[in-house]
Design a protein around this motif. Structure first.
Motif, mmCIF file in Angstrom:
data_model
loop_
_atom_site.group_PDB
_atom_site.id
_atom_site.type_symbol
_atom_site.label_atom_id
_atom_site.label_comp_id
_atom_site.label_asym_id
_atom_site.label_seq_id
_atom_site.Cartn_x
_atom_site.Cartn_y
_atom_site.Cartn_z
ATOM 1 N N UNK A 290 0.842 -1.294 0.081
ATOM 2 C CA UNK A 290 -0.097 -0.054 -0.106
ATOM 3 C C UNK A 290 0.837 1.236 -0.221
ATOM 4 N N UNK A 291 1.900 1.424 0.996
ATOM 5 C CA UNK A 291 2.537 2.418 0.903
ATOM 6 C C UNK A 291 3.437 2.649 -0.422
ATOM 7 N N UNK A 292 3.861 1.855 -1.205
ATOM 8 C CA UNK A 292 4.324 2.099 -2.557
ATOM 9 C C UNK A 292 3.484 2.750 -3.490
ATOM 10 N N UNK A 293 2.114 2.532 -3.344
ATOM 11 C CA UNK A 293 1.123 3.403 -4.270
ATOM 12 C C UNK A 293 1.250 4.882 -3.936
ATOM 13 N N UNK A 294 2.018 5.382 -2.978
ATOM 14 C CA UNK A 294 1.787 6.726 -2.646
ATOM 15 C C UNK A 294 3.554 7.377 -2.902
ATOM 16 N N UNK A 295 4.254 6.357 -3.526
ATOM 17 C CA UNK A 295 5.551 6.689 -3.752
ATOM 18 C C UNK A 295 5.983 6.777 -5.243
ATOM 19 N N UNK A 296 6.487 8.043 -5.694
ATOM 20 C CA UNK A 296 6.706 8.340 -7.251
ATOM 21 C C UNK A 296 7.786 7.476 -7.762
ATOM 22 N N UNK A 297 7.162 6.687 -8.676
ATOM 23 C CA UNK A 297 7.999 5.489 -9.473
ATOM 24 C C UNK A 297 7.619 5.539 -10.752
ATOM 25 N N UNK A 298 7.821 6.610 -11.806
ATOM 26 C CA UNK A 298 7.623 6.373 -13.436
ATOM 27 C C UNK A 298 8.170 5.204 -14.022
ATOM 28 N N UNK A 299 9.411 4.708 -13.576
ATOM 29 C CA UNK A 299 9.902 3.730 -14.113
ATOM 30 C C UNK A 299 9.231 2.320 -14.063
ATOM 31 N N UNK A 300 8.830 2.296 -12.722
ATOM 32 C CA UNK A 300 7.989 0.983 -12.197
ATOM 33 C C UNK A 300 6.628 1.029 -13.052
ATOM 34 N N UNK A 301 6.260 2.296 -13.250
ATOM 35 C CA UNK A 301 5.032 2.468 -13.944
ATOM 36 C C UNK A 301 4.919 2.130 -15.434
ATOM 37 N N UNK A 302 6.026 2.496 -16.126
ATOM 38 C CA UNK A 302 6.236 2.098 -17.518
ATOM 39 C C UNK A 302 6.273 0.419 -17.287
ATOM 40 N N UNK A 303 7.034 -0.160 -16.591
ATOM 41 C CA UNK A 303 7.355 -1.431 -16.643
ATOM 42 C C UNK A 303 5.980 -2.286 -16.521
ATOM 43 N N UNK A 304 5.305 -1.914 -15.603
ATOM 44 C CA UNK A 304 3.865 -2.651 -15.262
ATOM 45 C C UNK A 304 2.985 -2.435 -16.329
ATOM 46 N N UNK A 305 3.083 -1.206 -17.102
ATOM 47 C CA UNK A 305 2.147 -0.862 -18.332
ATOM 48 C C UNK A 305 2.625 -1.730 -19.402
ATOM 49 N N UNK A 306 3.935 -2.049 -19.543
ATOM 50 C CA UNK A 306 4.352 -2.977 -20.612
ATOM 51 C C UNK A 306 3.948 -4.291 -20.423
ATOM 52 N N UNK A 307 4.068 -4.646 -19.163
ATOM 53 C CA UNK A 307 3.497 -6.196 -18.660
ATOM 54 C C UNK A 307 2.090 -6.334 -19.112
ATOM 55 N N UNK A 308 1.426 -5.224 -18.799
ATOM 56 C CA UNK A 308 -0.002 -5.273 -19.208
ATOM 57 C C UNK A 308 -0.474 -5.173 -20.508
ATOM 58 N N UNK A 309 0.624 -4.979 -21.374
ATOM 59 C CA UNK A 309 0.194 -5.022 -22.986
ATOM 60 C C UNK A 309 0.107 -3.482 -23.528
ATOM 61 N N UNK A 310 0.608 -2.453 -22.628
ATOM 62 C CA UNK A 310 0.557 -1.342 -23.004
ATOM 63 C C UNK A 310 2.000 -0.550 -22.985
ATOM 64 N N UNK A 311 2.837 -0.803 -23.769
ATOM 65 C CA UNK A 311 4.333 -0.672 -23.620
ATOM 66 C C UNK A 311 4.208 0.871 -24.118
ATOM 67 N N UNK A 312 3.197 1.632 -25.132
ATOM 68 C CA UNK A 312 3.462 2.512 -25.500
ATOM 69 C C UNK A 312 2.260 3.558 -24.818
ATOM 70 N N UNK A 313 1.514 3.018 -23.805
ATOM 71 C CA UNK A 313 0.312 3.821 -23.289
ATOM 72 C C UNK A 313 -0.829 3.562 -23.910
#
Length: 563
Positions: free
Chosen positions: A370-393
């Motif tokens: 839960x704590x990590x949802x409030x911490x800015x981490x754009x690299x992890x955001x891009x990684x998760x989006x790519x894993x979910x099938x949205x590498x280009x957003x």
């Protein structure tokens, strides 16, 4: 059911009695008009008919329609107590008094609450509607069933009630199928529990001119989008003890709500004393007002509504938790607190609120996930989006209410953060009526940017995350989560209920149906001639009526100040 726990102790007969304020010693003065920009200064009345199940009803009718229970304002901070009475719909168990109820008592076999009404409480004469008459138990029964049987009723809201009966002229029995933790809130002091005469409904309750109740004021004028005017009810039943002397309420001749949609205009109205009181001011505006108008008195409170961007989990790509968590990582929430709010905000206070002592759990006590949802981490955001099938957003539409200056400024900032990870927002501003309708009809866009009231520790979870609930813009639907909420409501022991609520809160935070955003501090300001007041906002669910009934205007001081 031998031990019903703390939740039932608030039903003890003694708590139905009025207590005398401790510290308010200044002698009150009768007369004058209080011009108010309320917490909802930008919103006109949505409805005057209780059967419409309108969330804002108590705000607009609560000066003339009373309820069984209300806040015990003798326990306010102003009077030496511990409660500020800011919360939109939260009354602690030790701060509830009887309003129309003189006393109430739990009884067994069958499980019920027996309510004794005050005698001699009168509905005033209303030409064309009704002659003056006394409030009776039949009025309570009528008000309950008209609400419960309304075509607009919230599904399941009163499922725990078996029946409501008038035992005699002043006694009402609420018989329950099972214990429910919100028994007093749902039809005692909550959003949908005013008591009114059948004559009002027969005349047409949707017409404000037919409104009639036992409260301290009477609704005498309404101009859509402009003002609500309430005039003193000369036959009001209640009194207040101040400095050892008892006074008949209310003190004011009139209370006027001003509806002002433009922020600059309502700030100017306060600065020029066209408003005596403005209940909700952004921190940035407060700083300026303190410099230009140093005579004003102030209170500061953490917003009782949580700010978030809801993502429809029944719509791709938000059915994937990786996407929802990624968007949380992509928004720099600490920077929003510091740069946008100038430090005047907290992470986090939704769906619970720090005022809910015993129920609230701070962020630093939460699990790491839960704590990590409030911490800015754009690299992890891009990684998760790519894993979910949205590498280009991807792109999606977000609806926002044009009635909120804060949201109109904040949403483009959120959009800028998301664009850095390839997610683009199509922002659609909407007038409040259309904005609200989109959610209540479940036709809202995949993104929905809003404030939602914390309400109270139990209701906050149910209204926002229970399957098919009205105030559920993410369209969250999880039968297992529903079952846990149901079990929490049936638990009579408040300590056990608190532990259950903390677990439910952790679970929903972790599953991230929202982009959780900071909760800002809000300011209330009033001129020194406003007396009997220390920033209190609600004496029940969004209901300020009992507070205004105890306020007065020092007209001599106002004249001396040249206003």
């Amino acid at each position: 059911m031998k031990r019903l726990g703390k939740a039932l102790l608030c039903g003890a007969i003694g708590l139905g009695l009025l207590a005398a304020p401790a510290l308010a010693q200044e002698k009150p003065k009768y007369g004058g008009t209080l011009e108010v920009g309320t917490v909802y200064v930008t919103l006109t009345a949505l409805s005057f008919d209780p059967a419409d199940w309108n969330w804002k009803l108590n705000h607009d009718t609560g000066n003339y329609l009373e309820q069984l229970f209300a806040a015990d304002l003798s326990k306010s901070v102003r009077n030496g107590g511990k409660h500020p009475f800011y919360a939109d719909a939260w009354l602690p168990t030790d701060a509830i008094r009887g309003e129309l109820a003189e006393s109430w008592e739990w009884k067994q076999n069958p499980l019920r609450v027996e309510v004794k009404l005050r005698k001699g409480v009168m509905f005033p004469e209303k030409p064309g509607v009704m002659a003056a008459r006394e409030l009776t138990a039949d009025d309570v029964v009528f008000s309950f069933y008209r609400l419960a049987k309304s075509a607009k009723a919230q599904k399941g809201y009163f499922d725990y009630v078996d029946k409501v009966e008038a035992k005699d002229k002043y006694t009402v029995d609420f018989l329950f199928k099972e214990f429910h933790a919100e028994w007093d809130y749902r039809f005692g002091w909550g959003y949908y529990s005013p008591i009114y005469p059948k004559e009002m409904a027969d005349a047409g309750a949707s017409n404000w001119k037919n409104g009639n109740g036992t409260g301290p004021f009477m609704l005498t004028d309404f101009v859509q989008g402009s003002s609500n005017t309430y005039s003193r009810n000369p036959n009001y039943w209640d009194k207040e003890k101040i400095g050892g002397e008892e006074y008949k309420l209310p003190f004011l001749d009139k209370v006027v709500y001003r509806t002002i949609k433009d922020e600059a205009t309502f700030l100017t109205a306060l600065r020029t004393a066209k408003l005596d009181l403005l209940e909700a001011i952004r921190w940035s505006a407060a700083d300026d007002l303190k410099k230009t108008t140093p005579q004003l008195k102030w209170s500061r409170w953490l917003n009782m509504s949580g700010t978030f961007l809801a993502m429809r989990v029944d719509t791709k790509p938000f059915d994937d938790i990786r996407v929802r968590r990624a968007l949380n990582y992509a928004v720099n929430k600490q920077e929003i607190v510091k740069a946008y709010y100038g430090g005047n905000a907290e992470l986090f206070a939704y769906p619970q609120h720090p005022d809910y002592v015993g129920y609230f759990e701070p962020l630093d006590s939460m699990p790491d996930s839960v704590k990590e949802l409030f911490i800015y981490n754009p690299d992890k955001a891009k990684k998760l989006l790519a894993e979910a099938g949205y590498p280009k957003g991807f792109s999606f539409k977000v609806q926002v209410c044009s009635c909120s200056p804060d949201h109109m400024d904040l949403l483009p900032l959120v959009a800028a953060y998301l664009e850095q990870v390839g997610v683009k927002l199509e922002i659609q501003p909407m007038e409040y009526a259309a904005f609200l309708s989109a959610m209540t009809t479940k036709t809202n866009a995949p993104g929905y940017f809003m404030n939602n009231g914390h309400t109270n520790p139990t209701r906050s979870l149910h209204k926002s995350f229970y399957t098919k609930e009205v105030w559920n813009p993410s369209q969250w639907a999880d039968p297992a989560y529903d079952a846990k909420i149901d079990a929490m409501y049936r638990e009579p022991d408040e300590g056990k209920r608190q532990a259950m609520i903390k677990e439910l809160t952790r679970e929903i935070l972790d599953k991230a149906p929202y982009i959780w955003l900071p909760t800002p501090y809000i300011y209330t300001a009033w001129w020194p001639w406003v007396k009997g007041y220390n920033g209190e906002l609600r004496a029940g669910a969004v209901r300020p009526g009992p507070i205004y009934a105890r306020m007065w205007v020092d007209q001599e001081l106002k004249k001396k100040m040249g206003k």
